[in-house]
Design a protein around this motif. Sequence first.
Motif, PDB file in Angstrom:
ATOM      1  N   VAL A   1       4.028  14.860  10.744  1.00 32.87           N
ATOM      2  CA  VAL A   1       3.339  14.557   9.503  1.00 32.87           C
ATOM      3  C   VAL A   1       2.025  13.866   9.815  1.00 32.87           C
ATOM      4  O   VAL A   1       1.896  13.136  10.788  1.00 32.87           O
ATOM      5  CB  VAL A   1       4.211  13.683   8.567  1.00 32.87           C
ATOM      6  CG1 VAL A   1       5.417  14.456   8.089  1.00 32.87           C
ATOM      7  CG2 VAL A   1       4.593  12.384   9.214  1.00 32.87           C
ATOM      8  N   LYS A   2       1.105  14.150   8.978  1.00 32.76           N
ATOM      9  CA  LYS A   2      -0.221  13.609   9.199  1.00 32.76           C
ATOM     10  C   LYS A   2      -0.587  12.701   8.037  1.00 32.76           C
ATOM     11  O   LYS A   2      -0.410  13.074   6.878  1.00 32.76           O
ATOM     12  CB  LYS A   2      -1.209  14.784   9.277  1.00 32.76           C
ATOM     13  CG  LYS A   2      -2.487  14.443   9.996  1.00 32.76           C
ATOM     14  CD  LYS A   2      -3.295  15.712  10.181  1.00 32.76           C
ATOM     15  CE  LYS A   2      -4.539  15.423  10.999  1.00 32.76           C
ATOM     16  NZ  LYS A   2      -5.347  16.620  11.170  1.00 32.76           N
TER      17      LYS A   2
ATOM     18  N   PRO B   1       0.810  -1.220   0.000  1.00 32.80           N
ATOM     19  CA  PRO B   1       0.000   0.000   0.000  1.00 32.80           C
ATOM     20  C   PRO B   1       0.841   1.265   0.000  1.00 32.80           C
ATOM     21  O   PRO B   1       1.967   1.282   0.476  1.00 32.80           O
ATOM     22  CB  PRO B   1      -0.810  -0.105   1.293  1.00 32.80           C
ATOM     23  CG  PRO B   1      -0.026  -1.013   2.162  1.00 32.80           C
ATOM     24  CD  PRO B   1       0.797  -1.907   1.272  1.00 32.80           C
ATOM     25  N   THR B   2       0.283   2.286  -0.540  1.00 37.20           N
ATOM     26  CA  THR B   2       0.939   3.583  -0.542  1.00 37.20           C
ATOM     27  C   THR B   2       0.256   4.469   0.502  1.00 37.20           C
ATOM     28  O   THR B   2      -0.958   4.566   0.544  1.00 37.20           O
ATOM     29  CB  THR B   2       0.842   4.241  -1.921  1.00 37.20           C
ATOM     30  OG1 THR B   2       1.423   3.357  -2.873  1.00 37.20           O
ATOM     31  CG2 THR B   2       1.577   5.568  -1.963  1.00 37.20           C
ATOM     32  N   TYR B   3       1.080   5.066   1.322  1.00 39.19           N
ATOM     33  CA  TYR B   3       0.567   5.943   2.353  1.00 39.19           C
ATOM     34  C   TYR B   3       0.866   7.383   1.982  1.00 39.19           C
ATOM     35  O   TYR B   3       1.998   7.706   1.641  1.00 39.19           O
ATOM     36  CB  TYR B   3       1.219   5.620   3.698  1.00 39.19           C
ATOM     37  CG  TYR B   3       0.992   4.188   4.137  1.00 39.19           C
ATOM     38  CD1 TYR B   3      -0.153   3.854   4.846  1.00 39.19           C
ATOM     39  CD2 TYR B   3       1.910   3.203   3.827  1.00 39.19           C
ATOM     40  CE1 TYR B   3      -0.367   2.545   5.239  1.00 39.19           C
ATOM     41  CE2 TYR B   3       1.700   1.893   4.211  1.00 39.19           C
ATOM     42  CZ  TYR B   3       0.562   1.569   4.919  1.00 39.19           C
ATOM     43  OH  TYR B   3       0.355   0.274   5.302  1.00 39.19           O
ATOM     44  N   ASP B   4      -0.148   8.181   2.073  1.00 38.44           N
ATOM     45  CA  ASP B   4       0.035   9.598   1.759  1.00 38.44           C
ATOM     46  C   ASP B   4       0.104  10.398   3.051  1.00 38.44           C
ATOM     47  O   ASP B   4      -0.665  10.168   3.977  1.00 38.44           O
ATOM     48  CB  ASP B   4      -1.135  10.103   0.921  1.00 38.44           C
ATOM     49  CG  ASP B   4      -1.092   9.537  -0.482  1.00 38.44           C
ATOM     50  OD1 ASP B   4       0.012   9.436  -1.032  1.00 38.44           O
ATOM     51  OD2 ASP B   4      -2.157   9.183  -1.003  1.00 38.44           O
ATOM     52  N   PHE B   5       1.031  11.328   3.048  1.00 37.50           N
ATOM     53  CA  PHE B   5       1.218  12.156   4.229  1.00 37.50           C
ATOM     54  C   PHE B   5       1.244  13.617   3.855  1.00 37.50           C
ATOM     55  O   PHE B   5       1.571  13.989   2.734  1.00 37.50           O
ATOM     56  CB  PHE B   5       2.549  11.822   4.913  1.00 37.50           C
ATOM     57  CG  PHE B   5       2.631  10.415   5.377  1.00 37.50           C
ATOM     58  CD1 PHE B   5       2.175  10.057   6.628  1.00 37.50           C
ATOM     59  CD2 PHE B   5       3.161   9.441   4.553  1.00 37.50           C
ATOM     60  CE1 PHE B   5       2.233   8.748   7.049  1.00 37.50           C
ATOM     61  CE2 PHE B   5       3.233   8.120   4.967  1.00 37.50           C
ATOM     62  CZ  PHE B   5       2.763   7.773   6.230  1.00 37.50           C
ATOM     63  N   LYS B   6       0.968  14.399   4.862  1.00 36.25           N
ATOM     64  CA  LYS B   6       1.088  15.828   4.689  1.00 36.25           C
ATOM     65  C   LYS B   6       1.810  16.373   5.905  1.00 36.25           C
ATOM     66  O   LYS B   6       1.463  16.054   7.041  1.00 36.25           O
ATOM     67  CB  LYS B   6      -0.298  16.454   4.563  1.00 36.25           C
ATOM     68  CG  LYS B   6      -0.244  17.905   4.184  1.00 36.25           C
ATOM     69  CD  LYS B   6      -1.648  18.439   4.105  1.00 36.25           C
ATOM     70  CE  LYS B   6      -1.648  19.933   3.991  1.00 36.25           C
ATOM     71  NZ  LYS B   6      -2.983  20.479   4.198  1.00 36.25           N
TER      72      LYS B   6
ATOM     73  N   LYS C   1       9.421   5.689  11.266  1.00 37.49           N
ATOM     74  CA  LYS C   1       9.093   7.019  11.758  1.00 37.49           C
ATOM     75  C   LYS C   1       9.112   7.951  10.555  1.00 37.49           C
ATOM     76  O   LYS C   1      10.155   8.125   9.922  1.00 37.49           O
ATOM     77  CB  LYS C   1      10.151   7.448  12.793  1.00 37.49           C
ATOM     78  CG  LYS C   1       9.805   8.714  13.530  1.00 37.49           C
ATOM     79  CD  LYS C   1       8.755   8.459  14.596  1.00 37.49           C
ATOM     80  CE  LYS C   1       8.444   9.737  15.356  1.00 37.49           C
ATOM     81  NZ  LYS C   1       7.195   9.622  16.124  1.00 37.49           N
ATOM     82  N   PHE C   2       7.973   8.489  10.238  1.00 39.44           N
ATOM     83  CA  PHE C   2       7.892   9.282   9.021  1.00 39.44           C
ATOM     84  C   PHE C   2       8.352  10.709   9.239  1.00 39.44           C
ATOM     85  O   PHE C   2       8.119  11.308  10.273  1.00 39.44           O
ATOM     86  CB  PHE C   2       6.459   9.265   8.492  1.00 39.44           C
ATOM     87  CG  PHE C   2       6.037   7.889   8.091  1.00 39.44           C
ATOM     88  CD1 PHE C   2       6.507   7.342   6.917  1.00 39.44           C
ATOM     89  CD2 PHE C   2       5.215   7.146   8.903  1.00 39.44           C
ATOM     90  CE1 PHE C   2       6.152   6.062   6.555  1.00 39.44           C
ATOM     91  CE2 PHE C   2       4.846   5.859   8.550  1.00 39.44           C
ATOM     92  CZ  PHE C   2       5.315   5.316   7.377  1.00 39.44           C
ATOM     93  N   ARG C   3       9.003  11.167   8.224  1.00 38.86           N
ATOM     94  CA  ARG C   3       9.568  12.499   8.253  1.00 38.86           C
ATOM     95  C   ARG C   3       9.231  13.215   6.966  1.00 38.86           C
ATOM     96  O   ARG C   3       9.244  12.620   5.899  1.00 38.86           O
ATOM     97  CB  ARG C   3      11.089  12.384   8.315  1.00 38.86           C
ATOM     98  CG  ARG C   3      11.688  12.813   9.600  1.00 38.86           C
ATOM     99  CD  ARG C   3      13.152  12.401   9.580  1.00 38.86           C
ATOM    100  NE  ARG C   3      13.587  11.977  10.901  1.00 38.86           N
ATOM    101  CZ  ARG C   3      14.093  12.832  11.782  1.00 38.86           C
ATOM    102  NH1 ARG C   3      14.275  14.076  11.471  1.00 38.86           N
ATOM    103  NH2 ARG C   3      14.441  12.411  12.962  1.00 38.86           N
TER     104      ARG C   3
END
Length: 54
Positions: free
Chosen positions: A39-40, A2-7, A28-30
């Motif tokens: 990030v959300k 899956p692809t996760y989208d963040f903002k 841990k997303f950056r």
Amino acid sequence: MPTYDFKCEKCNKKFSETLSVSEYDKTKFRCPKCKSTRVKQQITSFQTVTSRKS
Ligand SMILES: [Zn+2]
């Protein structure tokens, strides 16, 4: 996978990561732009398959 989208909440940069679920758990997303960890996750273009009972 899956692809996760963040903002990013700091600079509003949108980015996406393709990860397996196990990787997702330990990553841990950056933000790639400002390196913020604030990030959300966005609602992704996941295909939600609702199985109908017929
Ligand atoms: Zn940012």
